[in-house]
Write a protein that holds these residues in place. Structure first.
Motif, PDB file in Angstrom:
ATOM      1  N   ALA A 396       1.287  -1.029   0.332  1.00 60.01           N
ATOM      2  CA  ALA A 396      -0.142  -0.083   0.243  1.00 60.01           C
ATOM      3  C   ALA A 396       0.876   1.239   0.209  1.00 60.01           C
ATOM      4  CB  ALA A 396      -0.726  -0.045   1.545  1.00 60.01           C
ATOM      5  N   LYS A 397       1.385   1.700  -1.807  1.00 63.35           N
ATOM      6  CA  LYS A 397       2.430   2.684  -1.087  1.00 63.35           C
ATOM      7  C   LYS A 397       1.490   3.882  -1.024  1.00 63.35           C
ATOM      8  CE  LYS A 397       6.460   1.121  -1.289  1.00 63.35           C
ATOM      9  NZ  LYS A 397       6.595   1.007  -0.689  1.00 63.35           N
ATOM     10  N   ASN A 398       0.417   4.273  -1.610  1.00 64.82           N
ATOM     11  CA  ASN A 398      -0.922   4.964  -1.672  1.00 64.82           C
ATOM     12  C   ASN A 398      -1.997   5.499  -0.517  1.00 64.82           C
ATOM     13  OD1 ASN A 398      -2.976   4.243  -3.234  1.00 64.82           O
ATOM     14  ND2 ASN A 398      -1.636   3.743  -4.807  1.00 64.82           N
ATOM     15  N   ARG A 399      -2.227   7.042  -0.504  1.00 61.54           N
ATOM     16  CA  ARG A 399      -3.381   6.650   0.540  1.00 61.54           C
ATOM     17  C   ARG A 399      -4.389   5.512   0.221  1.00 61.54           C
ATOM     18  NH1 ARG A 399      -4.048  11.621   3.038  1.00 61.54           N
ATOM     19  NH2 ARG A 399      -2.478  12.742   1.529  1.00 61.54           N
ATOM     20  N   ASP A 400      -5.245   5.767  -0.797  1.00 56.04           N
ATOM     21  CA  ASP A 400      -5.656   4.793  -1.460  1.00 56.04           C
ATOM     22  C   ASP A 400      -5.817   3.676  -0.835  1.00 56.04           C
ATOM     23  OD1 ASP A 400      -7.698   6.920  -1.928  1.00 56.04           O
ATOM     24  OD2 ASP A 400      -7.318   6.727  -4.604  1.00 56.04           O
ATOM     25  N   ASP A 401      -4.623   3.086  -1.102  1.00 57.62           N
ATOM     26  CA  ASP A 401      -4.481   1.841  -1.231  1.00 57.62           C
ATOM     27  C   ASP A 401      -4.144   1.617   0.432  1.00 57.62           C
ATOM     28  OD1 ASP A 401      -3.861   0.625  -4.281  1.00 57.62           O
ATOM     29  OD2 ASP A 401      -2.541   0.826  -4.426  1.00 57.62           O
ATOM     30  N   CYS A 402      -3.759   2.107   0.352  1.00 58.95           N
ATOM     31  CA  CYS A 402      -4.218   2.241   2.604  1.00 58.95           C
ATOM     32  C   CYS A 402      -5.136   2.355   3.258  1.00 58.95           C
ATOM     33  CB  CYS A 402      -2.932   3.337   2.509  1.00 58.95           C
ATOM     34  SG  CYS A 402      -2.963   3.065   4.604  1.00 58.95           S
ATOM     35  N   LYS A 403      -6.311   3.016   2.841  1.00 57.67           N
ATOM     36  CA  LYS A 403      -7.303   3.252   3.312  1.00 57.67           C
ATOM     37  C   LYS A 403      -8.520   1.699   3.400  1.00 57.67           C
ATOM     38  CE  LYS A 403      -9.297   7.005   2.783  1.00 57.67           C
ATOM     39  NZ  LYS A 403     -10.050   7.993   1.906  1.00 57.67           N
ATOM     40  N   GLN A 404      -8.464   1.222   1.669  1.00 55.07           N
ATOM     41  CA  GLN A 404      -8.472  -0.047   1.108  1.00 55.07           C
ATOM     42  C   GLN A 404      -8.188  -1.227   1.993  1.00 55.07           C
ATOM     43  OE1 GLN A 404     -11.948  -0.079  -0.602  1.00 55.07           O
ATOM     44  NE2 GLN A 404     -11.891   1.842  -0.985  1.00 55.07           N
ATOM     45  N   ALA A 405      -6.963  -1.084   2.243  1.00 53.09           N
ATOM     46  CA  ALA A 405      -6.352  -2.833   2.732  1.00 53.09           C
ATOM     47  C   ALA A 405      -6.309  -2.654   3.375  1.00 53.09           C
ATOM     48  CB  ALA A 405      -4.939  -2.512   2.821  1.00 53.09           C
ATOM     49  N   CYS A 406      -7.329  -1.739   4.744  1.00 54.66           N
ATOM     50  CA  CYS A 406      -7.647  -1.536   6.354  1.00 54.66           C
ATOM     51  C   CYS A 406      -9.093  -2.028   6.125  1.00 54.66           C
ATOM     52  CB  CYS A 406      -7.555  -0.531   7.011  1.00 54.66           C
ATOM     53  SG  CYS A 406      -8.227  -0.654   8.162  1.00 54.66           S
ATOM     54  N   ARG A 418       1.956   7.664   6.230  1.00 52.43           N
ATOM     55  CA  ARG A 418       3.002   9.088   5.995  1.00 52.43           C
ATOM     56  C   ARG A 418       3.360   8.991   5.062  1.00 52.43           C
ATOM     57  NH1 ARG A 418       7.083   8.050  11.549  1.00 52.43           N
ATOM     58  NH2 ARG A 418       8.978  10.699   9.833  1.00 52.43           N
ATOM     59  N   TYR A 419       3.440  10.651   4.849  1.00 49.00           N
ATOM     60  CA  TYR A 419       4.202  11.118   3.298  1.00 49.00           C
ATOM     61  C   TYR A 419       5.538  12.269   3.501  1.00 49.00           C
ATOM     62  CZ  TYR A 419       0.592  13.362   3.356  1.00 49.00           C
ATOM     63  OH  TYR A 419      -0.373  14.816   3.428  1.00 49.00           O
ATOM     64  N   GLY A 420       6.428  12.454   3.046  1.00 57.54           N
ATOM     65  CA  GLY A 420       7.008  13.718   2.320  1.00 57.54           C
ATOM     66  C   GLY A 420       6.352  14.278   1.495  1.00 57.54           C
ATOM     67  N   GLN A 421       7.190  14.890   0.913  1.00 61.22           N
ATOM     68  CA  GLN A 421       6.205  16.241  -0.453  1.00 61.22           C
ATOM     69  C   GLN A 421       5.096  15.581  -1.444  1.00 61.22           C
ATOM     70  OE1 GLN A 421       9.990  17.732  -2.396  1.00 61.22           O
ATOM     71  NE2 GLN A 421      10.167  19.142  -0.112  1.00 61.22           N
ATOM     72  N   ASN A 422       5.927  13.977  -1.485  1.00 60.36           N
ATOM     73  CA  ASN A 422       4.368  13.524  -2.899  1.00 60.36           C
ATOM     74  C   ASN A 422       3.197  12.723  -2.034  1.00 60.36           C
ATOM     75  OD1 ASN A 422       3.550  11.655  -4.814  1.00 60.36           O
ATOM     76  ND2 ASN A 422       5.612  10.675  -5.737  1.00 60.36           N
ATOM     77  N   ASP A 423       2.425  13.339  -2.060  1.00 58.86           N
ATOM     78  CA  ASP A 423       1.754  12.423  -1.048  1.00 58.86           C
ATOM     79  C   ASP A 423       0.607  11.119  -2.026  1.00 58.86           C
ATOM     80  OD1 ASP A 423      -0.780  11.731  -0.022  1.00 58.86           O
ATOM     81  OD2 ASP A 423      -2.452  13.496  -1.143  1.00 58.86           O
ATOM     82  N   SER A 424       1.601  10.281  -3.656  1.00 59.02           N
ATOM     83  CA  SER A 424       1.285   9.376  -3.849  1.00 59.02           C
ATOM     84  C   SER A 424       2.146   8.083  -3.266  1.00 59.02           C
ATOM     85  CB  SER A 424       1.386   9.805  -5.061  1.00 59.02           C
ATOM     86  OG  SER A 424       2.406   9.722  -5.818  1.00 59.02           O
ATOM     87  N   ASN A 425       3.177   8.261  -2.880  1.00 65.62           N
ATOM     88  CA  ASN A 425       4.404   7.605  -2.293  1.00 65.62           C
ATOM     89  C   ASN A 425       4.593   7.744  -0.583  1.00 65.62           C
ATOM     90  OD1 ASN A 425       6.139   5.684  -2.863  1.00 65.62           O
ATOM     91  ND2 ASN A 425       7.750   6.538  -3.523  1.00 65.62           N
ATOM     92  N   GLY A 426       4.389   7.273  -0.384  1.00 62.48           N
ATOM     93  CA  GLY A 426       4.404   6.781   1.207  1.00 62.48           C
ATOM     94  C   GLY A 426       4.754   5.114   1.915  1.00 62.48           C
ATOM     95  N   GLU A 427       4.041   5.553   3.337  1.00 63.36           N
ATOM     96  CA  GLU A 427       4.467   4.347   4.011  1.00 63.36           C
ATOM     97  C   GLU A 427       2.450   4.369   4.592  1.00 63.36           C
ATOM     98  OE1 GLU A 427       8.992   4.263   5.827  1.00 63.36           O
ATOM     99  OE2 GLU A 427       7.013   4.804   6.887  1.00 63.36           O
ATOM    100  N   CYS A 428       2.370   2.997   4.901  1.00 63.65           N
ATOM    101  CA  CYS A 428       1.069   2.737   5.663  1.00 63.65           C
ATOM    102  C   CYS A 428       1.144   2.267   6.443  1.00 63.65           C
ATOM    103  CB  CYS A 428      -0.259   1.847   4.286  1.00 63.65           C
ATOM    104  SG  CYS A 428      -1.509   1.776   4.281  1.00 63.65           S
TER     105      CYS A 428
END
Length: 839
Positions: A396-406, A418-428
Motif C-alpha cells: 500500500a504505497k498510496n493513500r487509497d491502497d492504504c485505506k482499502q487495505a484496512c 505518512r508521506y513527504g512531499q509526494n502524496d502518492s508515495n508514502g508509508e501505510c
C-alpha cells in the motif's frame, strides 16, 4: 544474638526496628542478611511489621543493614498496600530519615522486584526455603503453590540479600543457583543488567502490581519499548551503533553514572552506546512506569524519593508520543487530550470514557462489528500521526491502497498514511488495536501524516434513503398485519400444542450480546442446500457456506429434541464473549425443529488433522506447536479468569481446537460448557466430555474449571508425541498415552515421547521435555495441585517455572468410563465439532 548486642552494633539498628526479639515460628528467625535451608516464614504479625503513613506495610525476612542510619538498604519480605488484604513477596528499599534518633523511623519502601505480582497472597501465607533448596510461596488457606524458584535438587545451601539488592540462592560451592536479577519485573538497581530476551514490564497502573501492557526488551540490535497487542506495537527504539565486525549486543547494565549497552565483548564499542545518568549521590533505581516512561529515582537529603531523570525523553520522545498518554483513540495535542472528530463534520463517532478525565481515552459510539463490514467507514484525521512506525503494509504505497487495505481486513482498526512531499508515495501503517494518537505540525517534523480510524455506521447513516423506505415498509406491514392478525392468531392457537415439544422456541431475546439471528431459508441458501459437508460430530453436521463475502461454517443440530440444551449453552456462552483464541459465533437459527449455529470458517481444520497425520501432512515444527499450545492456554485463561462468570469448557480435545490460515489456534464447540459463579468453589453436574480427556474428579461429579486444565495436559502431550491419547493400533503397553507418559517419567525416559516424525522436535528436545513437564503438572490427580491457566501462560512466557515436586501416578481415564457405565453423556469421540475446511 541478644538485644543488647544489637544495640551495641550501631550499624544494625534498622534491623532492630524490623525484628527486635522476633519469636521463632516453625524455623522463623530474626531478620539477618541470609537464611539457611528448612526455614519457614508465616506472613503474620509474628514477623516484625512496619506500617507507613500511607497505610502500606513491610514484613522483612532478610535484610542488609545500611552503613549509616540515613542510607537506604535492601530487604526482602512481604509487602502490601492499603487496605493490606493482599501481599506480594518482594525485594524493597528501606529508608530512614532521622539520624539523630537512636531508633530511626523507617518512612517508606520502594519495591524493586516481585515474585508474585499477578497472584497476591493473604494473611498467613507461607514462604519456605525447603530442605532440598527450593524457595516456595504458598497460600495458607489451601496450600496452593503461588510461586517457586524452581531450584529443588540444585544443592542450594542458603539465601541472601546482597548489598546491591539481589536476592540470591547460593549452592554448596558458593555459586549462584538462582537470583532475582535474572527475573526482573519493572525496575533495575545499580549493578543489575537486562539481558537479551529479558523484559521490564510496567505495572498495569500506579495502584496495582499486576503486569500491564507496556514493556521494554533487549533485542539483538538495541533496546525496544512496546505496548502489547496483536502484534506488539513499538513506541521506543534505541539502536546500537556498530560496524560489521562487531557482535550483537547482549545486555544493558545500570551503573551509577550510565545505562550502558554491552556487546558480547566486555565493553561498549561506541560512546553513543550508553545513556549518561546524573552521578549518584545516594541510592538510585530505575522504574518503567505504567505510562511507558523509564524514570531514574534517587533518595534525596530531604528524606524522600525524587525523580531525577526521564530516560525516555533522552532518546528523545515527546510527551504525546507515548502509547497510553490519552488512552485508546485519544488524540494528544500539546499535552491535552481529546476525542477524534472528523474535519469539517459535526458527526461524533467517539465519546470520552470519562468526561472529567479525558486522559482515560475514548470509545466508539457504535462498536465495530465484523458482521457488518459493508457499513464500515474510515474517519479522516488530518495532521495526526501514530506512534508505532513498525507495522507497514508493503503493498500500500498510496493513500487509497492504504485505506482499502484496512477496509478489507476486519482486524484492522486504523491506518496512518505518512508521506513527504509526494502524496502518492508514502508509508501505510496498520494497527489492530488503537492506542493514543498525536497531532503534528508538518513544517516542524518534515513530514505529513493523516490517520484513518475505522468506524461502524448505522444502517440509516450508511444509506440516507433507508429511513424513508423503512417508513413506507412499516406502514405497509402494519396494514397487512391488521388484515391477517385474526387468521394468524387462530392458526397459532390451533397448532400450538402440536408443535409444543418439537418447537419449544428458546427465549433468545433475553440473552445479552446476542449474535445475528438468521432464517432457515437464508442458511439453506448460503450453504447451497447443505451440499458441502465438512464433518459431523455428536450433536450434528457442519457445512461450508458463504454469507456475503465471508466464508462461514454452519453447524446443524440433528433431531427435534437432541442437543437442545447444548444449543442453548453454546449460544449463551460464546455469543456473549469474544476473544482472539475463541471461534467467533456469527449467528444462529431456531425455527421449529431446526437449530443451527453459524461460525467463522477455519481453513486449516481441527488440530487432530495436523498431529495425528491422517492425511500424510508434513509434521508441524516446534515453533508452530508452541504457538498452538500458547493460543489454547490463552483461550482457556480467558474463559476461566477474565469473564464475568467462570466458564468451564468441559470438552477440550484436538477435535475442538481449530486453526486458521496462519495456524492460530481457537477453541470451539461450547455445547457442553458450564458457567460457574466466582464465589463457587465447585459445581455438581452430570458427567460429560470425551473418553480419554476426563479428569479424576468426574467420578464425584463435583468439578471446577480445573477439569479443563487436566484435558489441556492431555492435549499438550498429544501435540508433543504426535499421536492419539487412546490408540488401539499401538502395542498393548502403549495404547494409553498417559500411562506411557507415567512410565517414561518414572524411568527418566521422556525423550522417548517426542514425535519422531519431526527432526525439528528432536533438535529442540530440552525445550520439548520442559513442555512435557508442564503437561504433567496439569495432569496431577489432585486438582488443587494443578496450576491455574494464568500460571500456565506465565510458564509458557518464561516468567515462571514448572513445579518440581510432581506426582507421576497419573489417573487412568478408563476408570471414569467404567464407573459411568454408559457413554450417552459423552460427546462423540474423534469426529466431534468440525468448523473448518475439508479433512
Amino acid at each position: 544474638m541478644s538485644p543488647g548486642n544489637l544495640f551495641a552494633d550501631f550499624t544494625v539498628l534498622v534491623v532492630v526496628v524490623l525484628a527486635v526479639a522476633a519469636r521463632p515460628v516453625s524455623g522463623q528467625r530474626s531478620v539477618y542478611p541470609s537464611a539457611n535451608l528448612s526455614t519457614l516464614w508465616v506472613n503474620n504479625k509474628v514477623l516484625d511489621t512496619v506500617t507507613y503513613d500511607d497505610g502500606s506495610t513491610v514484613r522483612a525476612i532478610v535484610h542488609r543493614s545500611p552503613q549509616t542510619f540515613s542510607d537506604p538498604s535492601f530487604a526482602a519480605g512481604f509487602f502490601c498496600t492499603p487496605p493490606c488484604q493482599e501481599f506480594i513477596f518482594a525485594v524493597f528499599i528501606l529508608t530512614a530519615t532521622d539520624a539523630q534518633n537512636p531508633l530511626p523511623v523507617i518512612t517508606m519502601a520502594q519495591v524493586v522486584w516481585c515474585a508474585n505480582r499477578a497472584n497476591s497472597v493473604g494473611e498467613n501465607a507461607t514462604l519456605e526455603l525447603t530442605g532440598d533448596g527450593d524457595l516456595v510461596l504458598r497460600e495458607k488457606a489451601n496450600g496452593r503453590l503461588i510461586w517457586s524458584s524452581g531450584t529443588s535438587g540444585r544443592s542450594v545451601r542458603r539465601m541472601e540479600i546482597t548489598e546491591q539488592g539481589n536476592l540470591v540462592l547460593f549452592d554448596q560451592r558458593n555459586a549462584t543457583a538462582w537470583q532475582s536479577f535474572d527475573h526482573p519485573t519493572d525496575a533495575l538497581v545499580p549493578g543489575q543488567s537486562l539481558l537479551q530476551g529479558m523484559k521490564l514490564r510496567a505495572n498495569a497502573s500506579a495502584t496495582t502490581w499486576t503486569g500491564g501492557k507496556i514493556y521494554i526488551s533487549v533485542l539483538h540490535d538495541g533496546v525496544y519499548g512496546y505496548v502489547e497487542s496483536t502484534p506488539p506495537q513499538l513506541y521506543l527504539k534505541y539502536e546500537v551503533s556498530r560496524n560489521m565486525s562487531q557482535r550483537d549486543p547482549t545486555r544493558i547494565t545500570f551503573t551509577n553514572s550510565s545505562l550502558s549497552i554491552f556487546l558480547q565483548s566486555t565493553q561498549p564499542r561506541n560512546p553513543d552506546d550508553s545513556i549518561p545518568l546524573p552521578e549518584a549521590k545516594s541510592t538510585q533505581y530505575i522504574r518503567l512506569e505504567s505510562d511507558g516512561h523509564l524514570k531514574l529515582y534517587e533518595w534525596s537529603t530531604q528524606g524522600k524519593w525524587t525523580m531525577v531523570l526521564d530516560l525516555t525523553k533522552q532518546l528523545p520522545l515527546d510527551d504525546c508520543a507515548f502509547p497510553t498518554v490519552c488512552g485508546g483513540y485519544g488524540i494528544c495535542t500539546g499535552g491535552q487530550c481529546s476525542c477524534p472528530l472528523e474535519s469539517n463534520s459535526s458527526s461524533r463517532y467517539f465519546q470520552p470514557i470519562d468526561y472529567r478525565r479525558q486522559s482515560l481515552g475514548c470509545a466508539p459510539v457504535t462498536p465495530i462489528s465484523c458482521q457488518e463490514m459493508k457499513t464500515h467507514q474510515l474517519l479522516t484525521l488530518t495532521n495526526v500521526s501514530y506512534f508505532d512506525k513498525s507495522q507497514i503494509i508493503m503493498n500500500a504505497k498510496n493513500r487509497d491502497d492504504c485505506k482499502q487495505a484496512c477496509l478489507k481486513n476486519c482486524s484492522c482498526k486504523a491506518v496512518a498514511f505518512r508521506y513527504g512531499q509526494n502524496d502518492s508515495n508514502g508509508e501505510c501503517q496498520s494497527v489492530t488495536e488503537v492506542f493514543s494518537l498525536q497531532s503534528i505540525q508538518p513544517e516542524k517534523v518534515n513530514y505529513s501524516s493523516s490517520a484513518y480510524l475505522k468506524v461502524q455506521l448505522t444502517p440509516s447513516a450508511s444509506d440516507p434513503t433507508q429511513n424513508k423506505k423503512k417508513t413506507i415498509l412499516t406502514a405497509t406491514l402494519a396494514a397487512i398485519t391488521t388484515l391477517v392478525l385474526l387468521v394468524i392468531a387462530a392458526i397459532y392457537v390451533r397448532r400450538r400444542r402440536k408443535y409444543q415439544e418439537l418447537d419449544e422456541e428458546l427465549d433468545f431475546d433475553t440473552l445479552p450480546g446476542m449474535p445475528t439471528r438468521f432464517s432457515f431459508e437464508k442458511l439453506r441458501e448460503c450453504t447451497e442446500d447443505f451440499s458441502k459437508k465438512l464433518g459431523e460430530g455428536g450433536f450434528g453436521s457442519v457445512f461450508e457456506g458463504k454469507i456475503g463475502e465471508e466464508s462461514v461454517a454452519v453447524k446443524r443440530l440433528e433431531g427435534a429434541r437432541q442437543g437442545k440444551k447444548e444449543f442453548l449453552a453454546e449460544v449463551e456462552t460464546i455469543g456473549s464473549i469474544e476473544h482472539i483464541n475463541l471461534v467467533r459465533l456469527i449467528g444462529f437459527c431456531t425455527e421449529k425443529s431446526n437449530r443451527l449455529l453459524v461460525y467463522e470458517y477455519m481453513p486449516r481444520g481441527s488440530l487432530d488433522k495436523w498431529i495425528y497425520y491422517r492425511h500424510n501432512n508434513a509434521p508441524l515444527d516446534w515453533c508452530t506447536r508452541c504457538k498452538i499450545i500458547m493460543d489454547i492456554a490463552k483461550g482457556l485463561c480467558y474463559l476461566h479468569e477474565e469473564c464475568r462468570r467462570k466458564i468451564a469448557h468441559l470438552d477440550i480435545k484436538p477435535q475442538n481446537i481449530l486453526l486458521d490460515e496462519n495456524f492460530n489456534a481457537k477453541l470451539a464447540d461450547f455445547g457442553l460448557s458450564k458457567l460457574i459463579d466466582r464465589d463457587q468453589s465447585k459445581v455438581v453436574t452430570v458427567m460429560r466430555g470425551t473418553p480419554g480427556y476426563l479428569a479424576p474428579e468426574w467420578l464425584t461429579s463435583k468439578i471446577t474449571e480445573k477439569v479443563d486444565i487436566y484435558s489441556f495436559g492431555v492435549v499438550v502431550t498429544e501435540i508433543i508425541s504426535g499421536r492419539k491419547n487412546i490408540d488401539i493400533s499401538q502395542p498393548e503397553e502403549s495404547v494409553q498415552l498417559i500411562n506411557l507418559l507415567r512410565e517414561k517419567a518414572q524411568n527418566d525416559q521422556l525423550i522417548d515421547m517426542i514425535d519422531k516424525h519431526s527432526n525439528d522436535m528432536v533438535s529442540h528436545q530440552e525445550e520439548v521435555i520442559q513442555m512435557m513437564k508442564l503437561a504433567m503438572w496439569c495432569l496431577q490427580n489432585d486438582s488443587s495441585r494443578r496450576p491455574s491457566m494464568s500460571m500456565v501462560v506465565k510458564v509458557l512466557e518464561g516468567a515462571m517455572s514448572v513445579e518440581n515436586c510432581l506426582d507421576y501416578s497419573f489417573f487412568n481415564a478408563n476408570s471414569v468410563i467404567s464407573a459411568q457405565g454408559n457413554l450417552s453423556t459423552y460427546s462423540a469421540p474423534p469426529q466431534a465439532s468440525i468448523l473448518s475446511g475439508p479433512r
